[in-house]
Design a protein around this motif. Structure first.
Motif, PDB file in Angstrom:
ATOM      1  N   MET A   1     -32.177  23.640 -24.548  1.00 40.61           N
ATOM      2  CA  MET A   1     -31.476  22.152 -24.421  1.00 40.61           C
ATOM      3  C   MET A   1     -31.013  21.668 -22.784  1.00 40.61           C
ATOM      4  SD  MET A   1     -28.587  21.180 -26.965  1.00 40.61           S
ATOM      5  CE  MET A   1     -29.541  21.404 -28.532  1.00 40.61           C
ATOM      6  N   GLN A   2     -31.278  20.482 -22.720  1.00 36.04           N
ATOM      7  CA  GLN A   2     -30.871  20.027 -21.252  1.00 36.04           C
ATOM      8  C   GLN A   2     -29.452  19.903 -21.066  1.00 36.04           C
ATOM      9  OE1 GLN A   2     -33.079  19.640 -18.537  1.00 36.04           O
ATOM     10  NE2 GLN A   2     -34.302  20.854 -19.907  1.00 36.04           N
ATOM     11  N   LYS A   3     -29.089  20.407 -19.677  1.00 33.86           N
ATOM     12  CA  LYS A   3     -27.505  19.793 -19.169  1.00 33.86           C
ATOM     13  C   LYS A   3     -27.208  18.308 -19.503  1.00 33.86           C
ATOM     14  CE  LYS A   3     -24.721  20.747 -15.448  1.00 33.86           C
ATOM     15  NZ  LYS A   3     -24.374  21.342 -14.036  1.00 33.86           N
ATOM     16  N   PRO A   4     -26.295  18.025 -19.847  1.00 34.72           N
ATOM     17  CA  PRO A   4     -26.275  16.378 -19.874  1.00 34.72           C
ATOM     18  C   PRO A   4     -25.957  15.935 -18.509  1.00 34.72           C
ATOM     19  CG  PRO A   4     -24.379  17.712 -20.736  1.00 34.72           C
ATOM     20  CD  PRO A   4     -25.364  18.551 -20.583  1.00 34.72           C
ATOM     21  N   PRO A   5     -26.685  14.728 -18.315  1.00 33.49           N
ATOM     22  CA  PRO A   5     -26.630  14.228 -16.810  1.00 33.49           C
ATOM     23  C   PRO A   5     -25.262  14.061 -16.142  1.00 33.49           C
ATOM     24  CG  PRO A   5     -27.533  12.451 -18.248  1.00 33.49           C
ATOM     25  CD  PRO A   5     -27.220  13.718 -19.191  1.00 33.49           C
ATOM     26  N   PHE A   6     -24.321  13.593 -17.048  1.00 32.83           N
ATOM     27  CA  PHE A   6     -22.829  13.551 -16.603  1.00 32.83           C
ATOM     28  C   PHE A   6     -21.919  14.368 -17.103  1.00 32.83           C
ATOM     29  CE2 PHE A   6     -25.095   9.277 -16.593  1.00 32.83           C
ATOM     30  CZ  PHE A   6     -25.295   9.017 -15.199  1.00 32.83           C
ATOM     31  N   PRO A   7     -21.679  15.652 -16.786  1.00 29.67           N
ATOM     32  CA  PRO A   7     -20.873  16.510 -17.331  1.00 29.67           C
ATOM     33  C   PRO A   7     -19.453  16.102 -17.408  1.00 29.67           C
ATOM     34  CG  PRO A   7     -21.383  17.255 -14.991  1.00 29.67           C
ATOM     35  CD  PRO A   7     -22.315  15.954 -15.474  1.00 29.67           C
ATOM     36  N   GLY A   8     -18.622  16.237 -18.520  1.00 31.96           N
ATOM     37  CA  GLY A   8     -17.368  15.620 -18.671  1.00 31.96           C
ATOM     38  C   GLY A   8     -16.531  16.625 -19.055  1.00 31.96           C
ATOM     39  N   LEU A   9     -15.086  16.317 -18.764  1.00 28.13           N
ATOM     40  CA  LEU A   9     -13.982  16.902 -19.233  1.00 28.13           C
ATOM     41  C   LEU A   9     -12.899  16.282 -19.903  1.00 28.13           C
ATOM     42  CD1 LEU A   9     -13.081  18.873 -15.616  1.00 28.13           C
ATOM     43  CD2 LEU A   9     -14.585  19.715 -17.498  1.00 28.13           C
ATOM     44  N   LEU A  10     -12.389  16.982 -20.856  1.00 32.94           N
ATOM     45  CA  LEU A  10     -11.304  16.212 -21.642  1.00 32.94           C
ATOM     46  C   LEU A  10      -9.966  16.850 -21.397  1.00 32.94           C
ATOM     47  CD1 LEU A  10     -10.177  14.490 -24.006  1.00 32.94           C
ATOM     48  CD2 LEU A  10     -11.212  16.204 -25.615  1.00 32.94           C
ATOM     49  N   PHE A  11      -9.169  16.098 -21.110  1.00 32.10           N
ATOM     50  CA  PHE A  11      -7.523  16.564 -20.882  1.00 32.10           C
ATOM     51  C   PHE A  11      -6.814  15.972 -21.959  1.00 32.10           C
ATOM     52  CE2 PHE A  11      -9.501  17.253 -16.759  1.00 32.10           C
ATOM     53  CZ  PHE A  11      -9.007  18.358 -16.461  1.00 32.10           C
ATOM     54  N   HIS A  12      -5.339  16.275 -22.255  1.00 35.85           N
ATOM     55  CA  HIS A  12      -4.412  15.685 -22.894  1.00 35.85           C
ATOM     56  C   HIS A  12      -3.350  15.523 -21.959  1.00 35.85           C
ATOM     57  CE1 HIS A  12      -7.197  16.965 -26.446  1.00 35.85           C
ATOM     58  NE2 HIS A  12      -6.563  15.633 -27.018  1.00 35.85           N
ATOM     59  N   SER A  13      -2.695  16.443 -21.967  1.00 38.32           N
ATOM     60  CA  SER A  13      -1.459  16.400 -21.021  1.00 38.32           C
ATOM     61  C   SER A  13      -1.624  17.148 -19.580  1.00 38.32           C
ATOM     62  CB  SER A  13      -0.174  16.854 -21.603  1.00 38.32           C
ATOM     63  OG  SER A  13       0.218  16.358 -22.774  1.00 38.32           O
ATOM     64  N   VAL A  14      -0.979  16.545 -18.793  1.00 41.58           N
ATOM     65  CA  VAL A  14      -0.654  17.337 -17.210  1.00 41.58           C
ATOM     66  C   VAL A  14       0.744  17.323 -16.970  1.00 41.58           C
ATOM     67  CG1 VAL A  14      -1.221  17.408 -14.853  1.00 41.58           C
ATOM     68  CG2 VAL A  14      -3.169  16.662 -16.554  1.00 41.58           C
ATOM     69  N   VAL A  15       1.367  18.595 -17.115  1.00 41.75           N
ATOM     70  CA  VAL A  15       2.668  18.588 -17.004  1.00 41.75           C
ATOM     71  C   VAL A  15       3.131  19.711 -16.080  1.00 41.75           C
ATOM     72  CG1 VAL A  15       3.227  17.672 -19.276  1.00 41.75           C
ATOM     73  CG2 VAL A  15       2.731  20.266 -19.114  1.00 41.75           C
ATOM     74  N   PRO A  16       4.203  19.555 -15.465  1.00 46.38           N
ATOM     75  CA  PRO A  16       4.746  20.558 -14.330  1.00 46.38           C
ATOM     76  C   PRO A  16       5.057  21.759 -14.976  1.00 46.38           C
ATOM     77  CG  PRO A  16       6.120  18.559 -14.011  1.00 46.38           C
ATOM     78  CD  PRO A  16       5.139  18.386 -15.220  1.00 46.38           C
ATOM     79  N   LYS A  17       5.629  21.746 -16.297  1.00 39.60           N
ATOM     80  CA  LYS A  17       5.948  23.076 -16.907  1.00 39.60           C
ATOM     81  C   LYS A  17       5.346  22.861 -18.379  1.00 39.60           C
ATOM     82  CE  LYS A  17      10.092  24.007 -14.547  1.00 39.60           C
ATOM     83  NZ  LYS A  17      11.576  24.078 -14.472  1.00 39.60           N
ATOM     84  N   PRO A  18       4.261  23.576 -18.546  1.00 40.11           N
ATOM     85  CA  PRO A  18       3.769  23.713 -20.083  1.00 40.11           C
ATOM     86  C   PRO A  18       4.660  23.890 -20.917  1.00 40.11           C
ATOM     87  CG  PRO A  18       2.258  24.255 -18.361  1.00 40.11           C
ATOM     88  CD  PRO A  18       3.347  24.104 -17.688  1.00 40.11           C
ATOM     89  N   ARG A  19       4.575  23.543 -22.326  1.00 42.35           N
ATOM     90  CA  ARG A  19       5.432  24.326 -23.258  1.00 42.35           C
ATOM     91  C   ARG A  19       4.156  24.932 -24.393  1.00 42.35           C
ATOM     92  NH1 ARG A  19       9.655  19.812 -25.412  1.00 42.35           N
ATOM     93  NH2 ARG A  19      10.194  18.860 -23.410  1.00 42.35           N
TER      94      ARG A  19
END
Ligand code: ZN
Length: 258
Positions: free
Chosen positions: A1-19
């Motif tokens: 199976m081929q690597k997709p042409p546009f690899p993608g990342l999915l985030f939710h929150s970006v926080v200074p102090k993760p809970r």
């Protein structure tokens, strides 16, 4: 199976102090990650841009950066870093939760972007996409309800940003061919996939979930792997499943904001 042409990342929150929530990604690590991507000459595309490009130019490293749920932490913490690095992201908002707290997070109730913040994100060059009206698990809805979730959220977001909303992220990654067909009839031309599906149709883009326990090297490895169903991807899918509440919450058809 081929690597997709546009690899993608999915985030939710970006926080200074993760809970105690695995969807919280630490701000300091996010800064290091963006710097590492910049040093490796990655260029970002919004989903709308990727849907209109057949493949990256020869030797070019392109990347999709996406954020699900449209949380306030994206505006407050992630955007200044993205703008500094000249990266463009796609932020998927839930039209029924502007400025409110999510009802499906078990441990921490995250606040969602206000209308003004959504407008500001769009004006600074990032893409706003839809993540439905109520964060419903679409495969459990009838066609009419799916159509309503997709068309109403699109319309409400377009009212805020003053331009077309053509990209979609399915809540909990829940999708099937019928849902994608309804989405296209509703006016969407691109969607992200993180729980199955390899983007074998035009407009569908697999993305890999990034979570609190991922190091910068883990994320770079996710991007570099040539096998979509590798251990890294399997782990990313498993983490994504547990990141968004319990199955009891997931199988509710509608949510009440708090
Ligand atoms: Zn979501």
């Amino acid at each position: 199976m081929q690597k997709p042409p546009f690899p993608g990342l999915l985030f939710h929150s970006v926080v200074p102090k993760p809970r105690a929530e695995i969807a919280h990604f630490p701000l300091g690590r996010f800064e290091k990650l963006c710097n590492a991507l910049r040093q490796r000459n990655y260029r970002t595309l919004t989903l709308h841009e990727a849907a209109n490009v057949a493949a990256p130019a020869e030797g070019e490293k392109t990347l999709l950066l996406t954020f699900d749920d449209g949380l306030q932490s994206v505006h407050r913490h992630a955007l200044p870093v993205l703008d500094f690095c000249d990266f463009r992201a796609t932020v998927f908002c839930i039209s029924g939760f502007y400025g409110k707290k999510s009802a499906w997070d078990v441990f921490t109730r995250n606040r969602h972007l206000t209308r003004e913040e959504i407008r500001a994100i769009a004006q600074s060059g990032h893409e706003i996409g839809s993540h439905t009206c109520t964060h419903a698990y679409l495969p459990y809805l009838d066609d009419q309800s799916i159509g309503r979730e997709l068309s109403e959220s699109k319309m409400r977001l377009e009212d805020i940003i003053g331009k077309a909303v053509t990209s979609l992220s399915f809540p909990y990654g829940g999708w099937n061919r019928r849902i994608w067909e309804i989405a296209r009839e509703t006016g969407y031309s691109a969607a992200t996939l993180y729980c199955g599906g390899d983007g074998d149709q035009k407009g569908l883009f697999p993305v890999l979930g990034v979570h609190q326990f991922d190091s910068v090297d883990d994320v770079l490895a996710k991007l570099a792997t040539a096998l979509p169903l590798s251990i890294i991807r399997a782990r990313s899918r498993m983490m994504a499943h547990f990141a968004r509440g319990t199955p009891i919450w997931k199988y509710r058809k509608e949510y009440v904001s708090v």
